[in-house]
Each structure stands twice: as C-alpha cells, then as structure tokens.
Design a protein around this motif. Structure first.
Motif, PDB file in Angstrom:
ATOM      1  N   VAL A 274      -6.235  -1.683   0.733  1.00 12.71           N
ATOM      2  CA  VAL A 274      -6.827  -1.275  -0.545  1.00 12.71           C
ATOM      3  C   VAL A 274      -8.128  -0.516  -0.314  1.00 12.71           C
ATOM      4  N   GLN A 275      -8.959  -1.031   0.564  1.00  7.64           N
ATOM      5  CA  GLN A 275     -10.252  -0.398   0.836  1.00  7.64           C
ATOM      6  C   GLN A 275     -10.075   0.986   1.456  1.00  7.64           C
TER       7      GLN A 275
ATOM      8  N   GLN B 110      -8.513   3.331  -1.277  1.00  6.73           N
ATOM      9  CA  GLN B 110      -9.479   3.640  -2.324  1.00  6.73           C
ATOM     10  C   GLN B 110     -10.572   4.574  -1.826  1.00  6.73           C
TER      11      GLN B 110
ATOM     12  N   GLY C 275       0.784  -1.225   0.000  1.00  6.33           N
ATOM     13  CA  GLY C 275       0.000   0.000   0.000  1.00  6.33           C
ATOM     14  C   GLY C 275       0.816   1.274   0.000  1.00  6.33           C
TER      15      GLY C 275
ATOM     16  N   LEU D   8      -7.469   0.497  -8.333  1.00  2.00           N
ATOM     17  CA  LEU D   8      -8.071   1.165  -7.172  1.00  2.00           C
ATOM     18  C   LEU D   8      -9.299   1.952  -7.612  1.00  2.00           C
ATOM     19  N   THR D   9      -9.076   2.922  -8.498  1.00  2.00           N
ATOM     20  CA  THR D   9     -10.191   3.742  -8.971  1.00  2.00           C
ATOM     21  C   THR D   9      -9.844   4.396 -10.295  1.00  2.00           C
TER      22      THR D   9
ATOM     23  N   VAL E  54       1.960   3.316  -5.153  1.00  2.00           N
ATOM     24  CA  VAL E  54       0.722   3.443  -5.914  1.00  2.00           C
ATOM     25  C   VAL E  54       1.049   3.983  -7.302  1.00  2.00           C
TER      26      VAL E  54
ATOM     27  N   GLN F  52     -13.604  -0.169  -7.566  1.00  2.00           N
ATOM     28  CA  GLN F  52     -12.605  -1.078  -8.127  1.00  2.00           C
ATOM     29  C   GLN F  52     -13.199  -1.908  -9.258  1.00  2.00           C
TER      30      GLN F  52
END
Length: 318
Positions: free
Chosen positions: A260-261, A264, A83, A113-114, A86, A292
């Motif tokens: 990740v959550q 994001q 993490g 991720l987005t 990125v 995602q």
C-alpha cells in the motif's frame, strides 16, 4: 517437531515480506467502474501509463461498468488483497450506500490510497434563459414552486445530488427530470428542454465557452480560473455550499502495508508530474494527491453528507 514449527512460522513471516519487496512482479489492474470514454476513464488511463513507467510494470485499465459503479466496486472489494487490483472510483462510491442495497461495505471492504482530484459542478442554464443569476433562479422558484426543472444523468448521480443539495439549501421546490446518462441531460439543457443542470466543469466547460450554456455559479468554495467571472454558490447567497465530483483510488481491505505504501507513494509522485497535472488542470480537475488518512476523512464526511441529503429528500433505498 519444534524446529519444524519454528521454520514454518518464520516462512509465514518471510514470504509476505519477500512478496512485498518484489512488488510489482506482474501487471497491475486498474478497475474503472464506469464506461470507457468518460473523464474518470481517461484520467485513470493517463495515471496508468505514467505509473507503469515508474514501476517498470504494465498497468492495465479495465472497465467494469453498471449499477452506478457498484459492479466494478464489488469486484475490487472481493478481490485478493495483494496490490494487483486497484479501484479508480468517483463520487458515486459515497452516494450509493445511502441509495442502494450493496453486496459489500465500502467503509469496511475497501482501503483508501489517495484522493486523486476534485472537480466542481457548475450550475448552467440554456444560453437564451431568462435566468441571469442564482438570485433570479431562486426568485422564480419561490414565485412558482415546482415549475422550474433541473436535469441529471439519473437519480443518485452526483449531478442530481448537487441539484438536490442546492434545492434543500435554498428551501425551494424544483422538478427533477432524469436522463439515462449525463450526455443526453446536458444536450437537453442546451436545447432548453429543461431549465438547468449541475454538470461537473469537465463535461460542460466547452459548451459554456461556445456560448451554448450560461454558467450561473460554481460549487467550489473559490472561483475557478477556467471561469473567473462565474461566482460561487456561496458568493451567491448560500454560505458553506460546495460539491465536487472527486476521483480517488482504493484497494481491497487487507492489502499488505508495504505494498500500500509503495503504491500510494508512486501514485502521488505521478500526480505531481507536470504533464499529468497539466492534463488534469485542462479539464478543470484539481489534483489533490492526498494521504491515506486525509482521503479516509474526506470519504467519511462525503458518506455522511449524501446520506443526509437522501434522508431529507425522502428518497427510497433501491
């Protein structure tokens, strides 16, 4: 011995969970696989600044440019999935697999991720061009195949691929004139050294407003409020046509779900901040801030679209 084994197993479960809960406890590195000063770089820095404030941790932007983005992309794909590394990337990530041999597989080694934003291309011609519309362009191309020229920052760039998709859609023959980067290609169009180009709206809008370029069409499904009088390519006779220069964020495959959550969700919140949205809108970028799952679907479709364009154009893999 059983107690030791149980203790070790518990530690193996607890330590990653604890690490995720503490995330981030050191600076996060945003890797931009392009040179400093471009649109992707400036927007990544904007997000990094606001994300750092939200997470109470430094977010550092690092440019690792070269090989159409593949140097920076490979760096992230091979990075530790914790993490703290990125990738802030753009459309070339979806184009490269169709054109080049890569040291990693974007679909297998990176986790979306987005989808940050999308930016349409605009079909521009020199201001003194005799081409006043897409219809004029297509008529001229069919009357004299191979005479009209379109330029880009190089074979495989999104500008080139947009032009190639347009050419294939109309079934016309045009000559591609590549430059080493997008800037010189735009200036060549302004100077009338080439007939047209498909830059993204961010890079060409000011020149259109200044009257140095004429916009014939925009590649989004709907007209853009920054160029309300410019019709879409679809409106101009090519239904379903659309291309975008997108920006998105990804992490190495295997990054813990909790991290990740959190990452994001924080990025999506930043993208909804008024100051951030205003900056994106000012350069023609539409904020998406996708899930995602939606970004994964978008990537899958983009990989397939550009692979098909490359195949039809008979472009050799480098």
């Amino acid at each position: 011995m059983k107690k030791l084994l149980i203790g070790a197993l518990c530690a193996a479960v607890i330590l990653p969970a604890a690490a995720s809960a503490a995330y981030p406890d050191r600076p996060i590195n945003f890797v931009v696989p392009y040179a400093p000063g471009g649109t992707a770089d400036s927007l990544a820095r904007l997000i990094a600044h606001h994300l750092g404030q939200k997470l109470n941790q430094s977010v550092v932007v690092e440019n690792k440019s070269g090989a159409s983005g593949m140097i920076g992309e490979a760096y992230v794909a091979h990075a530790k999935p914790d993490g703290y590394t990125v990738l802030y990337d753009a459309t070339p990530l979806a184009i490269n697999p169709a054109l080049r041999k890569m040291s990693f597989d974007p679909a297998k080694d990176l986790m979306p991720l987005t989808l940050v934003s999308v930016t349409p291309n605009i079909l521009v011609v020199p201001e003194n061009s005799k081409l006043k519309s897409v219809a004029d362009l297509v008529k001229a191309a069919k009357a004299d195949p191979g005479k009209l020229t379109f330029t880009s920052g190089g074979t495989g760039t999104e500008q080139f691929m947009a032009g190639e998709l347009f050419r294939q859609g109309w079934g016309i023959d045009m000559l591609h004139v590549p430059y080493k980067s997008g800037g010189p290609a735009i200036m060549a169009t302004v100077a009338g050294q080439v007939n047209m180009m498909f830059p993204n709206i961010s890079s060409a809008l000011a020149l259109v407003k200044q009257g140095k370029l004429r916009a014939l069409a925009i590649t989004s499904p709907k007209r853009n409020p920054l160029l309300p009088d410019t019709p879409t390519v679809a409106e101009s006779g090519l239904p379903g046509f659309q291309t975008y220069e997108w920006n998105g964020m990804l992490v190495p495959k295997g990054t813990p779900k909790a991290i990740v959550q959190k990452l994001q969700a924080s990025i999506r919140e930043v993208l909804q901040e008024p100051e951030v949205k205003a900056k994106f809108n000012s350069v023609g970028n539409e904020v998406v801030a996708s899930t995602q799952e939606d970004f994964q679907k978008y990537l899958t479709e983009d990989f397939a679209k550009w692979a098909n364009v490359v195949k039809k154009a008979h472009i050799a893999v480098q």
